[in-house]
Design an enzyme around this catalytic site. Structure first.
Site, PDB file in Angstrom:
ATOM      1  N   GLY A  81      11.292 -12.051  -2.087  1.00 49.92           N
ATOM      2  CA  GLY A  81      10.036 -12.185  -2.797  1.00 49.92           C
ATOM      3  C   GLY A  81       9.912 -11.133  -3.884  1.00 49.92           C
ATOM      4  O   GLY A  81      10.891 -10.513  -4.308  1.00 49.92           O
ATOM      5  N   THR A  92       9.703  -2.056   4.907  1.00 54.53           N
ATOM      6  CA  THR A  92       8.422  -1.794   4.241  1.00 54.53           C
ATOM      7  C   THR A  92       7.561  -3.045   4.238  1.00 54.53           C
ATOM      8  O   THR A  92       6.599  -3.141   3.481  1.00 54.53           O
ATOM      9  CB  THR A  92       8.649  -1.326   2.790  1.00 54.53           C
ATOM     10  OG1 THR A  92       9.489  -2.267   2.111  1.00 54.53           O
ATOM     11  CG2 THR A  92       9.276   0.056   2.744  1.00 54.53           C
ATOM     12  N   ARG A  99       6.500  -5.798   7.386  1.00 49.16           N
ATOM     13  CA  ARG A  99       5.605  -5.817   8.536  1.00 49.16           C
ATOM     14  C   ARG A  99       6.401  -5.498   9.798  1.00 49.16           C
ATOM     15  O   ARG A  99       7.499  -6.022  10.007  1.00 49.16           O
ATOM     16  CB  ARG A  99       4.930  -7.182   8.685  1.00 49.16           C
ATOM     17  CG  ARG A  99       3.825  -7.458   7.667  1.00 49.16           C
ATOM     18  CD  ARG A  99       2.608  -6.584   7.940  1.00 49.16           C
ATOM     19  NE  ARG A  99       1.454  -6.970   7.133  1.00 49.16           N
ATOM     20  CZ  ARG A  99       1.194  -6.502   5.933  1.00 49.16           C
ATOM     21  NH1 ARG A  99       2.031  -5.641   5.375  1.00 49.16           N
ATOM     22  NH2 ARG A  99       0.111  -6.875   5.278  1.00 49.16           N
ATOM     23  N   GLU A 109       0.347  -0.354  15.254  1.00 48.49           N
ATOM     24  CA  GLU A 109      -0.067   0.728  14.351  1.00 48.49           C
ATOM     25  C   GLU A 109      -1.519   1.113  14.592  1.00 48.49           C
ATOM     26  O   GLU A 109      -2.375   0.228  14.699  1.00 48.49           O
ATOM     27  CB  GLU A 109       0.108   0.289  12.891  1.00 48.49           C
ATOM     28  CG  GLU A 109       1.553  -0.025  12.526  1.00 48.49           C
ATOM     29  CD  GLU A 109       1.726  -0.592  11.143  1.00 48.49           C
ATOM     30  OE1 GLU A 109       2.865  -0.726  10.675  1.00 48.49           O
ATOM     31  OE2 GLU A 109       0.689  -0.911  10.497  1.00 48.49           O
ATOM     32  N   HIS A 167       2.584   3.406   7.102  1.00 49.59           N
ATOM     33  CA  HIS A 167       2.201   2.162   6.424  1.00 49.59           C
ATOM     34  C   HIS A 167       1.477   2.482   5.108  1.00 49.59           C
ATOM     35  O   HIS A 167       0.392   1.987   4.825  1.00 49.59           O
ATOM     36  CB  HIS A 167       1.303   1.304   7.323  1.00 49.59           C
ATOM     37  CG  HIS A 167       1.334  -0.153   6.957  1.00 49.59           C
ATOM     38  ND1 HIS A 167       1.157  -1.155   7.874  1.00 49.59           N
ATOM     39  CD2 HIS A 167       1.496  -0.785   5.761  1.00 49.59           C
ATOM     40  CE1 HIS A 167       1.219  -2.336   7.277  1.00 49.59           C
ATOM     41  NE2 HIS A 167       1.419  -2.132   5.989  1.00 49.59           N
ATOM     42  N   ALA A 171       3.219   2.438   1.981  1.00 45.52           N
ATOM     43  CA  ALA A 171       4.070   2.056   0.857  1.00 45.52           C
ATOM     44  C   ALA A 171       3.279   1.575  -0.348  1.00 45.52           C
ATOM     45  O   ALA A 171       3.665   1.795  -1.494  1.00 45.52           O
ATOM     46  CB  ALA A 171       5.074   0.991   1.284  1.00 45.52           C
TER      47      ALA A 171
END
Length: 348
Positions: free
Chosen positions: A161, A241, A243, A272, A291, A293
């Protein structure tokens, strides 16, 4: 009372500070609309949203119960994130409710972060830092003398993607050969980016770095298992980076502890924040971030403005730009308005 009610759970999202909805309201200028906060429990929010024209989804999960309880007048569920795993898109599609996200807002930041984790993991940055602080200066160079130079090594991308494409662009100047697996992308798209299309098995077996970019869909949950980590090189570095739930974390822990792979750079975890009993927290061959990024100075303004733009389109009876279930649009009262095909959104 405003003409249009945009219902949202009280509080902030993404652990950022709360405050006003100034950014979201900027694109709504001239539209008689108000963002109104409501309860954060399912039953309370369903009751609160019975007169809502749109939902600004944040701060809680929007499962089937909430979606089935939304009124007929609700035109859309709007998210301020790339991931849509906090919304039951299947239930929304069954109800004919469009769900929108922010597909392009944080691409560059996440790609930067993936490269940071790749380089930090490869050059053992945290270990090197610790040696200096602990007075073990002379141990630094011998440790790195066992690590090959990055030029000529192979980066394998799982999914291709927007983030993966941006990572590929960044990896090329380092001399990395880039390969990718994505059964939903035309091979010619990869070739145009200078990336070699491969099977998943080829990516795992050939790569010195494996970077996970699969979205958090039900099909991708637990996608990487024991057998996949066993196919990787013992010297490989695994980067995630995307899920956490796309990887069976127990398999990753086993791979790291038993030496199936050498290192991992993780921005996401299965749960998390992680509990203190998560073995990953004690592993010296793991580089972690919380988390983060997508985080940068433009994070809140960019995503909130995008939310406002989507809400403005929807309340003006127009198709949103970034609908993740575009099949429902033709059956809504919203009308297609874009005069030409767009790079992103339902008209691409």
């Amino acid at each position: 009372m405003a003409k249009f009610k945009i219902a949202t759970p009280a509080g902030a999202s993404f652990s950022t500070h709360g405050g006003s909805y100034d950014y979201e309201m900027e694109p709504l200028d001239g539209i008689d609309a108000a963002i109104v906060e409501g309860p954060t429990d399912e039953d309370g929010f369903i009751k609160f949203a019975q007169d809502a024209d749109a939902i600004y989804a944040k701060g809680m999960r929007f499962g089937k119960k909430i979606i089935d309880g939304l009124p007929e007048r609700c035109r859309a569920i709007v998210l301020g994130s790339v991931g849509v795993d906090s919304v039951d898109v299947v239930a929304a599609t069954a109800r004919g409710i469009p769900v929108t996200n922010c597909p392009h807002t944080f691409i560059e930041e996440v790609a930067d972060h993936a490269m940071m984790l790749l380089l930090a993991s490869h050059r053992r940055t945290i270990e090197q830092d610790r040696m200096v602080r602990e007075g073990r200066w002379r141990e630094g160079r011998p440790a790195l003398l066992e690590i090959p130079r990055i030029m000529g090594m192979t980066l394998g991308l799982i999914a291709f993607g927007h983030v993966a494409r941006a990572v590929a662009k960044r990896a090329k100047p380092f001399g990395l050969r880039v390969i990718a697996y994505d059964p939903f992308i035309e091979e010619l798209v990869m070739v145009e980016h200078g990336v070699l299309p491969c099977t998943l098995e080829e990516v795992l077996a050939q790569s010195d770095f494996v970077s996970m970019h699969a979205p958090a869909t039900p099909e991708a949950e637990g996608m990487l298992k024991d057998k996949h980590f066993r196919q990787m090189k013992k010297t490989a570095v695994f980067i995630n980076t995307g899920r956490g739930p796309t990887v069976q974390e127990s398999a990753l822990i086993k791979a790291l502890s038993e030496g199936w792979i050498a290192h991992a750079g993780l921005d996401v975890l299965e749960i998390e924040p992680p509990g203190n009993n998560n073995p990953i927290l004690g592993m010296t061959n793991v580089t972690l971030s919380a988390h983060t990024a997508s985080a940068s100075a433009r994070f809140d303004p960019a995503r909130k403005l995008h939310v406002g733009r989507e809400l403005a389109l929807i309340l003006n009876n127009r198709w949103p730009m970034s609908c993740v279930n575009p099949a429902v649009l033709m059956n809504t009262k919203l009308r297609r308005w874009q005069p030409i095909s767009m790079e992103r959104g339902p008209n691409s």
